[in-house]
Design a protein around this motif. Structure first.
Motif, PDB file in Angstrom:
ATOM      1  N   VAL A  41      74.594 124.869  19.961  1.00 21.03           N
ATOM      2  CA  VAL A  41      74.731 123.526  19.367  1.00 21.03           C
ATOM      3  C   VAL A  41      76.030 122.886  19.855  1.00 21.03           C
ATOM      4  N   LYS A  42      77.102 123.660  19.835  1.00 16.78           N
ATOM      5  CA  LYS A  42      78.406 123.089  20.166  1.00 16.78           C
ATOM      6  C   LYS A  42      78.542 122.746  21.648  1.00 16.78           C
ATOM      7  N   SER A  43      77.660 123.294  22.482  1.00 18.04           N
ATOM      8  CA  SER A  43      77.660 122.949  23.903  1.00 18.04           C
ATOM      9  C   SER A  43      76.706 121.782  24.207  1.00 18.04           C
ATOM     10  N   PHE A  44      75.949 121.351  23.223  1.00 16.25           N
ATOM     11  CA  PHE A  44      74.892 120.348  23.384  1.00 16.25           C
ATOM     12  C   PHE A  44      75.530 118.955  23.490  1.00 16.25           C
ATOM     13  N   PRO A  45      75.325 118.234  24.591  1.00 18.22           N
ATOM     14  CA  PRO A  45      76.034 116.959  24.776  1.00 18.22           C
ATOM     15  C   PRO A  45      75.914 115.967  23.608  1.00 18.22           C
ATOM     16  N   PRO A  46      74.742 115.762  23.009  1.00 17.86           N
ATOM     17  CA  PRO A  46      74.702 114.827  21.873  1.00 17.86           C
ATOM     18  C   PRO A  46      75.559 115.283  20.688  1.00 17.86           C
ATOM     19  N   TYR A  47      75.743 116.601  20.529  1.00 18.28           N
ATOM     20  CA  TYR A  47      76.645 117.093  19.485  1.00 18.28           C
ATOM     21  C   TYR A  47      78.083 116.761  19.850  1.00 18.28           C
ATOM     22  N   ARG A  48      78.454 117.033  21.088  1.00 14.66           N
ATOM     23  CA  ARG A  48      79.841 116.819  21.517  1.00 14.66           C
ATOM     24  C   ARG A  48      80.216 115.341  21.436  1.00 14.66           C
ATOM     25  N   PRO A 163      68.868 111.660  18.024  1.00 14.06           N
ATOM     26  CA  PRO A 163      68.110 112.858  18.375  1.00 14.06           C
ATOM     27  C   PRO A 163      67.811 113.716  17.138  1.00 14.06           C
ATOM     28  N   LYS A 164      66.556 114.191  17.075  1.00 10.94           N
ATOM     29  CA  LYS A 164      66.111 115.104  16.011  1.00 10.94           C
ATOM     30  C   LYS A 164      66.027 116.496  16.623  1.00 10.94           C
ATOM     31  N   VAL A 165      66.860 117.420  16.120  1.00  8.39           N
ATOM     32  CA  VAL A 165      67.019 118.729  16.754  1.00  8.39           C
ATOM     33  C   VAL A 165      66.679 119.834  15.752  1.00  8.39           C
ATOM     34  N   GLY A 166      65.656 120.615  16.063  1.00 10.26           N
ATOM     35  CA  GLY A 166      65.315 121.765  15.230  1.00 10.26           C
ATOM     36  C   GLY A 166      66.189 122.953  15.584  1.00 10.26           C
ATOM     37  N   LEU A 167      66.733 123.618  14.559  1.00  8.28           N
ATOM     38  CA  LEU A 167      67.493 124.860  14.778  1.00  8.28           C
ATOM     39  C   LEU A 167      66.602 126.031  14.380  1.00  8.28           C
ATOM     40  N   ALA A 168      66.459 126.989  15.276  1.00  4.45           N
ATOM     41  CA  ALA A 168      65.517 128.082  15.027  1.00  4.45           C
ATOM     42  C   ALA A 168      65.924 129.320  15.811  1.00  4.45           C
ATOM     43  N   PHE A 169      65.293 130.429  15.449  1.00  5.19           N
ATOM     44  CA  PHE A 169      65.372 131.655  16.245  1.00  5.19           C
ATOM     45  C   PHE A 169      64.161 131.691  17.177  1.00  5.19           C
ATOM     46  N   GLU A 170      64.298 132.398  18.289  1.00  4.97           N
ATOM     47  CA  GLU A 170      63.193 132.471  19.258  1.00  4.97           C
ATOM     48  C   GLU A 170      61.886 132.937  18.609  1.00  4.97           C
ATOM     49  N   TRP A 171      61.955 133.862  17.656  1.00  2.00           N
ATOM     50  CA  TRP A 171      60.719 134.374  17.063  1.00  2.00           C
ATOM     51  C   TRP A 171      60.003 133.311  16.222  1.00  2.00           C
ATOM     52  N   GLN A 172      60.685 132.201  15.916  1.00  2.00           N
ATOM     53  CA  GLN A 172      60.048 131.117  15.160  1.00  2.00           C
ATOM     54  C   GLN A 172      59.271 130.154  16.054  1.00  2.00           C
ATOM     55  N   LEU A 173      59.361 130.325  17.380  1.00  3.95           N
ATOM     56  CA  LEU A 173      58.605 129.474  18.294  1.00  3.95           C
ATOM     57  C   LEU A 173      57.189 130.027  18.447  1.00  3.95           C
ATOM     58  N   VAL A 174      56.210 129.175  18.209  1.00  2.00           N
ATOM     59  CA  VAL A 174      54.798 129.566  18.301  1.00  2.00           C
ATOM     60  C   VAL A 174      54.109 128.674  19.340  1.00  2.00           C
ATOM     61  N   ASP A 175      52.881 129.044  19.721  1.00  8.34           N
ATOM     62  CA  ASP A 175      52.161 128.283  20.745  1.00  8.34           C
ATOM     63  C   ASP A 175      51.883 126.855  20.291  1.00  8.34           C
ATOM     64  N   GLU A 176      51.461 126.713  19.035  1.00 10.78           N
ATOM     65  CA  GLU A 176      51.131 125.372  18.553  1.00 10.78           C
ATOM     66  C   GLU A 176      51.313 125.281  17.048  1.00 10.78           C
ATOM     67  N   ILE A 177      52.012 124.234  16.616  1.00 12.44           N
ATOM     68  CA  ILE A 177      52.091 123.892  15.195  1.00 12.44           C
ATOM     69  C   ILE A 177      51.001 122.850  14.915  1.00 12.44           C
ATOM     70  N   PRO A 178      50.096 123.097  13.970  1.00 12.04           N
ATOM     71  CA  PRO A 178      49.102 122.070  13.634  1.00 12.04           C
ATOM     72  C   PRO A 178      49.816 120.845  13.057  1.00 12.04           C
ATOM     73  N   MET A 179      49.508 119.676  13.592  1.00 11.47           N
ATOM     74  CA  MET A 179      50.219 118.454  13.198  1.00 11.47           C
ATOM     75  C   MET A 179      49.261 117.433  12.583  1.00 11.47           C
ATOM     76  N   LEU A 180      49.741 116.781  11.527  1.00  8.69           N
ATOM     77  CA  LEU A 180      49.037 115.659  10.917  1.00  8.69           C
ATOM     78  C   LEU A 180      49.679 114.350  11.388  1.00  8.69           C
ATOM     79  N   ALA A 181      49.019 113.248  11.107  1.00  6.05           N
ATOM     80  CA  ALA A 181      49.490 111.950  11.600  1.00  6.05           C
ATOM     81  C   ALA A 181      50.903 111.632  11.112  1.00  6.05           C
ATOM     82  N   HIS A 182      51.256 112.072   9.887  1.00  3.81           N
ATOM     83  CA  HIS A 182      52.571 111.719   9.332  1.00  3.81           C
ATOM     84  C   HIS A 182      53.667 112.720   9.722  1.00  3.81           C
TER      85      HIS A 182
END
Length: 199
Positions: A41-48, A163-182
């Motif tokens: 996060v601290k190396s991320f240009p929009p954060y800096r 920018p909207k930035v999700g903070l997560a661990f690698e194991w929280q990344l999945v192939d697809e999150i089911p998404m609704l219109a909202h």
């Protein structure tokens, strides 16, 4: 188009799977991996470049943000945390943890008596960056929350430049999150190993 009930059922099953995975991860691992996420996060240009940064106050087994909140204060950033007001997220200028008490879902939030103090209330338009929690994400920016919709309602109010930035661990990344219109997608996801652009 996939029926609404099927999407909701897939979301619930994915929540169950991710919570089960989460419960088996040692606290020591979470703390060590969180330090790596914070370093990214601290190396991320929009954060800096950002001055007013909104960051969630972490629950156990989420990316640990308590030290990041304090470090941002030391960097003289305008640190903003969310709190739950009925069905909406409100924004509060954070100074220290002594001001916070357990609130909705057990999340630390400002004590009631000064939530609305004039110098503490922040509007979405003031933000430069938003750091978002989640149970799971996909690399297209899909996000799975806890099902209450607080963040989706809030993120719709953000100016497009933020920018909207999700903070997560690698194991929280999945192939697809089911998404609704909202449901609102992330622009970036930062993990202990990488910074993923979702554009």
């Amino acid at each position: 188009m996939e029926p609404l009930q099927e999407i909701l059922a897939r979301k619930q099953e994915l929540r169950r799977q991710l919570r089960a995975a989460q419960s088996g991860i040692p606290q020591e691992w979470i703390e060590a991996a969180s330090r790596l996420v914070v370093s990214q996060v601290k190396s991320f240009p929009p954060y800096r470049a950002g001055n007013s940064i909104m960051c969630f106050v972490s629950l156990p087994r989420e990316v640990y943000t308590h030290e990041l909140l304090q470090e941002m204060r030391h960097e003289a950033k305008n640190v903003v945390i969310p709190w739950c007001d009925s069905t909406e997220l409100r924004l509060f200028r954070f100074r220290n943890f002594d001001e916070l008490v357990p609130g909705t879902l057990g999340i630390l939030e400002p004590a009631e008596w000064f939530r609305t103090a004039g110098d503490r209330v922040v509007t979405p338009e003031e933000l430069d960056l938003v750091l978002v929690p989640g149970l799971g994400f996909d690399r297209r920016g899909g996000r799975l929350g806890r099902g209450k919709g607080f963040y989706d309602r809030f993120l719709k109010k953000l100016p497009p430049r933020v920018p909207k930035v999700g903070l997560a661990f690698e194991w929280q990344l999945v192939d697809e999150i089911p998404m609704l219109a909202h449901d609102v997608r992330m622009d970036w996801i930062i993990t202990e190993k990488n910074i993923y652009s979702c554009h």
